[in-house]
Design a protein around this motif. Structure first.
Motif, PDB file in Angstrom:
ATOM      1  N   GLY A 139       0.841  -1.190   0.000  1.00  0.00           N
ATOM      2  CA  GLY A 139       0.000   0.000   0.000  1.00  0.00           C
ATOM      3  C   GLY A 139       0.874   1.237   0.000  1.00  0.00           C
ATOM      4  N   ASP A 140       0.291   2.372   0.346  1.00  0.00           N
ATOM      5  CA  ASP A 140       1.092   3.583   0.502  1.00  0.00           C
ATOM      6  C   ASP A 140       1.713   3.535   1.892  1.00  0.00           C
ATOM      7  OD1 ASP A 140       0.334   4.463  -1.961  1.00  0.00           O
ATOM      8  OD2 ASP A 140      -0.503   6.372  -1.282  1.00  0.00           O
ATOM      9  N   THR A 141       3.018   3.447   1.958  1.00  0.00           N
ATOM     10  CA  THR A 141       3.647   3.317   3.272  1.00  0.00           C
ATOM     11  C   THR A 141       5.054   3.878   3.289  1.00  0.00           C
ATOM     12  OG1 THR A 141       4.113   1.765   5.090  1.00  0.00           O
ATOM     13  CG2 THR A 141       4.580   0.990   2.854  1.00  0.00           C
ATOM     14  N   ALA A 142       5.445   4.280   4.475  1.00  0.00           N
ATOM     15  CA  ALA A 142       6.847   4.556   4.755  1.00  0.00           C
ATOM     16  C   ALA A 142       7.528   3.245   5.107  1.00  0.00           C
ATOM     17  CB  ALA A 142       6.947   5.530   5.938  1.00  0.00           C
ATOM     18  N   LEU A 143       8.836   3.277   5.166  1.00  0.00           N
ATOM     19  CA  LEU A 143       9.585   2.135   5.683  1.00  0.00           C
ATOM     20  C   LEU A 143       9.279   2.017   7.169  1.00  0.00           C
ATOM     21  CD1 LEU A 143      11.813  -0.028   5.179  1.00  0.00           C
ATOM     22  CD2 LEU A 143      13.469   1.735   5.869  1.00  0.00           C
ATOM     23  N   ALA A 159       6.916  -8.975  -3.827  1.00  0.00           N
ATOM     24  CA  ALA A 159       6.262  -7.861  -3.137  1.00  0.00           C
ATOM     25  C   ALA A 159       5.934  -6.759  -4.138  1.00  0.00           C
ATOM     26  CB  ALA A 159       7.156  -7.314  -2.034  1.00  0.00           C
ATOM     27  N   VAL A 160       4.869  -6.051  -3.858  1.00  0.00           N
ATOM     28  CA  VAL A 160       4.483  -4.868  -4.625  1.00  0.00           C
ATOM     29  C   VAL A 160       4.671  -3.674  -3.688  1.00  0.00           C
ATOM     30  CG1 VAL A 160       2.660  -3.723  -5.951  1.00  0.00           C
ATOM     31  CG2 VAL A 160       2.781  -6.238  -5.884  1.00  0.00           C
ATOM     32  N   LEU A 161       5.625  -2.801  -4.026  1.00  0.00           N
ATOM     33  CA  LEU A 161       6.007  -1.731  -3.105  1.00  0.00           C
ATOM     34  C   LEU A 161       6.001  -0.364  -3.785  1.00  0.00           C
ATOM     35  CD1 LEU A 161       9.112  -3.369  -1.358  1.00  0.00           C
ATOM     36  CD2 LEU A 161       6.744  -3.333  -0.542  1.00  0.00           C
ATOM     37  N   PRO A 162       5.590   0.675  -3.053  1.00  0.00           N
ATOM     38  CA  PRO A 162       5.677   2.038  -3.590  1.00  0.00           C
ATOM     39  C   PRO A 162       7.134   2.484  -3.616  1.00  0.00           C
ATOM     40  CG  PRO A 162       5.000   2.114  -1.293  1.00  0.00           C
ATOM     41  CD  PRO A 162       5.067   0.657  -1.671  1.00  0.00           C
TER      42      PRO A 162
END
Length: 226
Positions: A139-143, A159-162
């Protein structure tokens, strides 16, 4: 399993004969103007949070296809009040067994409100597990150190990462995320759509590669097998 990218953070997977669509923002995305949302079929629509660049086409597609919306409680109920008949509310830490596999909702560090400004609950990521394949969508995320929990829940295949930075993780943080979740394959999302999330594609791919991780950047409308 097939994976189709529709731009920004929107993608679809076909898993065990079911079509899962994530964070549909297509009609409002200039880069995806060649995609006709009426051509998109879905059995489930998973929404990571309420922001319009993740939910804009959810109502139209859900009503056209009869798909079930899976989202945080507040987001799911908001769509129910707009006439979406099939919805499944969830929240962080919870999991549910569906006919395509199990969805576990995990923490995402971001914000969330719905397009009309109403409260959008907590943002989340999704861990999808099945006897066919396992994957994590941040999703929309910080580390966040919470990502270290992912491999304790399941061994993931990708993984699907922003990766666009400014509003979410950038490339460097996404590489650290890949290490935490113990995957060597990442599909990048949430980049290029707006001026402040433009990405140097080749530099990003090379940066990931230098850390032993393959970064896949798909063209909008492209389908791959995983």
């Amino acid at each position: 399993m097939t994976f189709t990218y529709y731009g920004h953070s929107c993608f679809a997977v076909e898993l065990k004969g079911k079509k899962l669509l994530f964070d549909p923002f297509i009609s409002g995305n200039e880069l995806a103007k060649h995609i006709d949302i009426s051509s998109i079929d879905a059995d489930y629509i998973l929404l990571s949070h309420g922001h319009s660049d993740h939910t804009a086409d959810a109502e139209a597609i859900a009503k056209a296809t009869g798909a079930t919306i899976i989202a945080a409680y507040e987001v799911a109920i908001w769509f129910a009040q707009k006439g979406v008949e099939k919805y499944h509310p969830m929240n962080i830490g919870g999991k549910w067994n569906f006919d395509f596999g199990t969805v576990k909702c995990v923490n995402a560090v971001h914000s969330s409100n719905l397009p009309d400004g109403s409260y959008g609950g907590n943002p989340m990521g999704f861990l999808i597990t099945s006897n066919e394949i396992n994957f994590y969508y941040g999703g929309d995320t910080a580390l966040t150190l919470d990502m270290q929990l992912i491999p304790t829940f399941a061994e993931i295949d990708f993984a699907v990462l922003p990766i666009g930075d400014n509003l979410t993780m950038g490339v460097d943080d996404a590489i650290q995320a890949a290490k935490m979740i113990q995957t060597d394959t990442v599909i990048g999302v949430h980049y290029d759509t707006f001026g402040y999330i433009k990405l140097d594609h080749q530099k990003a791919i090379e940066n990931f590669k230098s850390h032993g991780v393959e970064l896949k950047l798909l063209s909008i409308g492209e389908t791959i097998e995983l």
